[in-house]
Design an enzyme around this catalytic site. Structure first.
Site, PDB file in Angstrom:
ATOM      1  N   CYS A 173       0.819  -1.223   0.000  1.00 48.19           N
ATOM      2  CA  CYS A 173       0.000   0.000   0.000  1.00 48.19           C
ATOM      3  C   CYS A 173       0.851   1.270   0.000  1.00 48.19           C
ATOM      4  O   CYS A 173       0.314   2.376  -0.114  1.00 48.19           O
ATOM      5  CB  CYS A 173      -0.940  -0.005   1.193  1.00 48.19           C
ATOM      6  SG  CYS A 173      -2.263  -1.206   0.984  1.00 48.19           S
TER       7      CYS A 173
HETATM    8  N1  COA Z   1     -17.873  -9.285  11.042  1.00 47.94           N
HETATM    9  C1  COA Z   1     -18.163  -9.457  12.350  1.00 47.94           C
HETATM   10  N2  COA Z   1     -17.229  -9.653  13.289  1.00 47.94           N
HETATM   11  C2  COA Z   1     -15.950  -9.703  12.896  1.00 47.94           C
HETATM   12  C3  COA Z   1     -15.567  -9.540  11.547  1.00 47.94           C
HETATM   13  C4  COA Z   1     -16.589  -9.326  10.598  1.00 47.94           C
HETATM   14  N3  COA Z   1     -16.334  -9.147   9.289  1.00 47.94           N
HETATM   15  N4  COA Z   1     -14.226  -9.640  11.458  1.00 47.94           N
HETATM   16  C5  COA Z   1     -13.775  -9.856  12.692  1.00 47.94           C
HETATM   17  N5  COA Z   1     -14.813  -9.901  13.562  1.00 47.94           N
HETATM   18  C6  COA Z   1     -14.775 -10.140  15.026  1.00 47.94           C
HETATM   19  C7  COA Z   1     -13.535 -10.906  15.451  1.00 47.94           C
HETATM   20  O1  COA Z   1     -13.701 -12.273  15.338  1.00 47.94           O
HETATM   21  C8  COA Z   1     -13.369 -10.438  16.867  1.00 47.94           C
HETATM   22  O2  COA Z   1     -14.274 -11.150  17.678  1.00 47.94           O
HETATM   23  P1  COA Z   1     -13.858 -11.614  19.167  1.00 47.94           P
HETATM   24  O3  COA Z   1     -13.583 -10.339  19.906  1.00 47.94           O
HETATM   25  O4  COA Z   1     -15.054 -12.354  19.627  1.00 47.94           O
HETATM   26  O5  COA Z   1     -12.631 -12.456  18.971  1.00 47.94           O
HETATM   27  C9  COA Z   1     -13.841  -8.993  16.845  1.00 47.94           C
HETATM   28  O6  COA Z   1     -14.685  -8.884  15.699  1.00 47.94           O
HETATM   29  C10 COA Z   1     -12.704  -8.018  16.709  1.00 47.94           C
HETATM   30  O7  COA Z   1     -11.856  -8.439  15.631  1.00 47.94           O
HETATM   31  P2  COA Z   1     -10.505  -7.707  15.277  1.00 47.94           P
HETATM   32  O8  COA Z   1      -9.849  -8.443  14.153  1.00 47.94           O
HETATM   33  O9  COA Z   1      -9.748  -7.509  16.555  1.00 47.94           O
HETATM   34  O10 COA Z   1     -11.094  -6.323  14.762  1.00 47.94           O
HETATM   35  P3  COA Z   1     -10.377  -4.935  14.631  1.00 47.94           P
HETATM   36  O11 COA Z   1     -11.009  -3.991  15.548  1.00 47.94           O
HETATM   37  O12 COA Z   1      -8.898  -5.045  14.685  1.00 47.94           O
HETATM   38  O13 COA Z   1     -10.794  -4.511  13.141  1.00 47.94           O
HETATM   39  C11 COA Z   1      -9.786  -4.411  10.963  1.00 47.94           C
HETATM   40  C12 COA Z   1     -10.411  -5.302  12.051  1.00 47.94           C
HETATM   41  C13 COA Z   1      -9.280  -5.260   9.820  1.00 47.94           C
HETATM   42  C14 COA Z   1     -10.849  -3.446  10.480  1.00 47.94           C
HETATM   43  C15 COA Z   1      -8.610  -3.606  11.590  1.00 47.94           C
HETATM   44  O14 COA Z   1      -7.803  -4.469  12.355  1.00 47.94           O
HETATM   45  C16 COA Z   1      -7.730  -2.893  10.584  1.00 47.94           C
HETATM   46  O15 COA Z   1      -8.198  -2.083   9.839  1.00 47.94           O
HETATM   47  N6  COA Z   1      -6.408  -3.141  10.660  1.00 47.94           N
HETATM   48  C17 COA Z   1      -5.406  -2.386   9.943  1.00 47.94           C
HETATM   49  C18 COA Z   1      -5.411  -2.649   8.486  1.00 47.94           C
HETATM   50  C19 COA Z   1      -4.314  -1.883   7.816  1.00 47.94           C
HETATM   51  O16 COA Z   1      -4.027  -0.790   8.134  1.00 47.94           O
HETATM   52  N7  COA Z   1      -3.659  -2.510   6.888  1.00 47.94           N
HETATM   53  C20 COA Z   1      -2.528  -1.875   6.316  1.00 47.94           C
HETATM   54  C21 COA Z   1      -2.791  -1.277   5.056  1.00 47.94           C
HETATM   55  S1  COA Z   1      -3.513  -2.328   3.849  1.00 47.94           S
END
Ligand code: COA
Length: 394
Positions: A173
């Site tokens: 990215c």
């Molecule tokens: N729908 C519903 N629940 C979901 C889900 C979905 N699509 N995806 C994950 N969950 C759940 C998980 O299982 C977890 O449940 P638990 O607490 O019971 O274990 C909970 O939601 C939190 O998941 P998590 O992965 O910790 O979410 P998050 O707050 O980190 O958000 C992203 C996920 C991907 C949005 C976030 O981590 C992100 O944007 N990361 C950075 C990405 C980035 O910058 N990449 C670099 C550039 S490409």
């Protein structure tokens, strides 16, 4: 081609801080191409959940663990994304396919990625009021390339009717910023006078729409920027001078794709293309934490080299992956919450458009800036990688 010659010598260096014989650099033009079709969270989740329910019935019959369901509320809350524009909508919402339908083109036809890049390149040329034959170099820098060779950049060069040379590069990215870093330094050194950096991000084509972790993240967009040499006394009203650019990288498997020419050799039948395990994977939460800290540190250190602090930036055009992440990086950097005027968001309506996102934020949010005001363009992503460009409105 520009040579390292200077009529004004030491006087110029005193005036601009740029060593004698090196050019000043500006962003002469920017082009953005966003596909018309879009998919909102609710549609995407309905398809995913429809597939997951059918998959879970089959898994239950085999005594296997079910796959978890996705939720539109989670997506907005966790990422800020409400919808994403896609190059090809057909196929993505079909539970039997869950991937865009993009027919193969003949070798003599313009390839999909070159066509997408060309659309943005033509807009950047029009914005810069330049003809293709005024370019010396074309760099196609994107997170994914359609093929290793012939370079997509060379195909774009031919389609534009440009001279000089062209090559492909990529840095996840951070690809657009890495391209700008290379182009700016080449122009500053006098190797080239005008470089076009094209970033066509056709990222839904490599996305696993059956992976709950990543199915909602990405959207497609293509951007292009022209990096030009400027005379030491020149001022181009309404354009940005590129004060400097920076790159930072550290190895991480947090965001990874294993797709490559070796992938087929791990298969029983090396002549069958099996994509399972070969699409984008991301440990979202780990990436969130690690890149937030690295991004904040990068911004403070880069600006510090110029005796600036984040407070001296009128605007931040940050990577468009996650709204909470951008807010946190800026809160760490500035010690206060930052509004969308200071740090514009486009990810709510476009999703994460990989390396294109920060450039789109820049293209859509700069016309109100006054001469002398500074802004920071900064993208982060796989690698890990972070790229920055300190820009000054002329
Ligand atoms: N729908 C519903 N629940 C979901 C889900 C979905 N699509 N995806 C994950 N969950 C759940 C998980 O299982 C977890 O449940 P638990 O607490 O019971 O274990 C909970 O939601 C939190 O998941 P998590 O992965 O910790 O979410 P998050 O707050 O980190 O958000 C992203 C996920 C991907 C949005 C976030 O981590 C992100 O944007 N990361 C950075 C990405 C980035 O910058 N990449 C670099 C550039 S490409």
């Amino acid at each position: 081609m520009l040579r390292r010659t200077s009529e004004h010598g030491a006087e110029e260096m005193a005036l601009t801080g740029i060593p004698e014989g090196f050019s000043r650099v500006c962003l002469g033009g920017i082009g953005v191409e966003i596909p018309e079709s879009f998919i909102c969270n609710e549609e995407l989740v309905e398809t995913y959940n429809g597939w997951a329910e059918a998959e879970n019935a089959a898994r239950a019959a085999r005594g296997e663990e079910p796959v978890p369901l996705s939720s539109a509320e989670f997506i907005v809350q966790a990422s800020g994304i409400r919808r994403r524009h896609v190059y090809e909508r057909n196929g993505i919402l079909d539970p039997a396919r869950m991937a865009p339908v993009i027919p193969a083109r003949g070798d003599d036809e313009l390839s999909v990625m070159a066509e997408f890049g060309l659309a943005a390149a033509r807009k950047a040329l029009a914005h810069a009021k330049l003809e293709p034959n005024e370019l010396d170099l074309i760099i196609c820098s994107a997170a994914h390339h359609q093929r290793p060779y012939p370079a997509i950049a060379i195909e774009i060069q031919q389609a534009l009717g440009a001279q000089g040379a062209a090559f492909d590069m990529g840095l996840g990215c951070s690809s657009a910023l890495a391209g700008l870093h290379v182009a700016s330094n080449m122009v500053r050194s006098g190797a080239y006078r005008r470089v076009l950096v094209v970033t066509p991000e056709l990222i839904t084509a490599h996305l696993n729409f059956r992976d709950r972790q990543t199915h909602f993240i990405f959207g497609d967009a293509s951007v292009a920027a022209i990096v030009e040499a400027m005379d030491h006394r020149e001022e181009r009203q309404g354009r940005f001078e590129v004060v400097d650019t920076r790159l930072w990288t550290r190895f991480s498997n947090g965001i990874r794709t294993n797709f490559g020419f070796l992938s087929r050799l791990a298969q029983e039948d090396p002549y069958l293309l099996e994509m399972h395990g070969n699409m984008i994977k991301q440990m979202g939460n780990k990436v969130f934490k690690e890149v937030t800290l690295a991004g904040h540190q990068f911004i403070v250190e880069f600006l510090g080299e110029y005796d600036h602090t984040p407070h001296s930036m009128r605007r931040f055009w940050l990577h468009q992956a996650n709204a909470r992440m951008n807010a946190m990086i800026l809160k760490l950097a500035l010690g206060e919450n930052v509004d969308h005027d200071r740090a514009p968001l486009v990810l709510d309506r476009l999703g994460n458009t990989a390396a294109a996102g920060a450039i789109i934020a820049l293209a859509e949010n700069h016309e109100d800036m006054k001469a002398g005001e500074l802004g920071l363009l900064c993208a982060f992503g796989a690698g890990y990688s972070i790229g920055g460009a300190l820009l000054k409105m002329m």
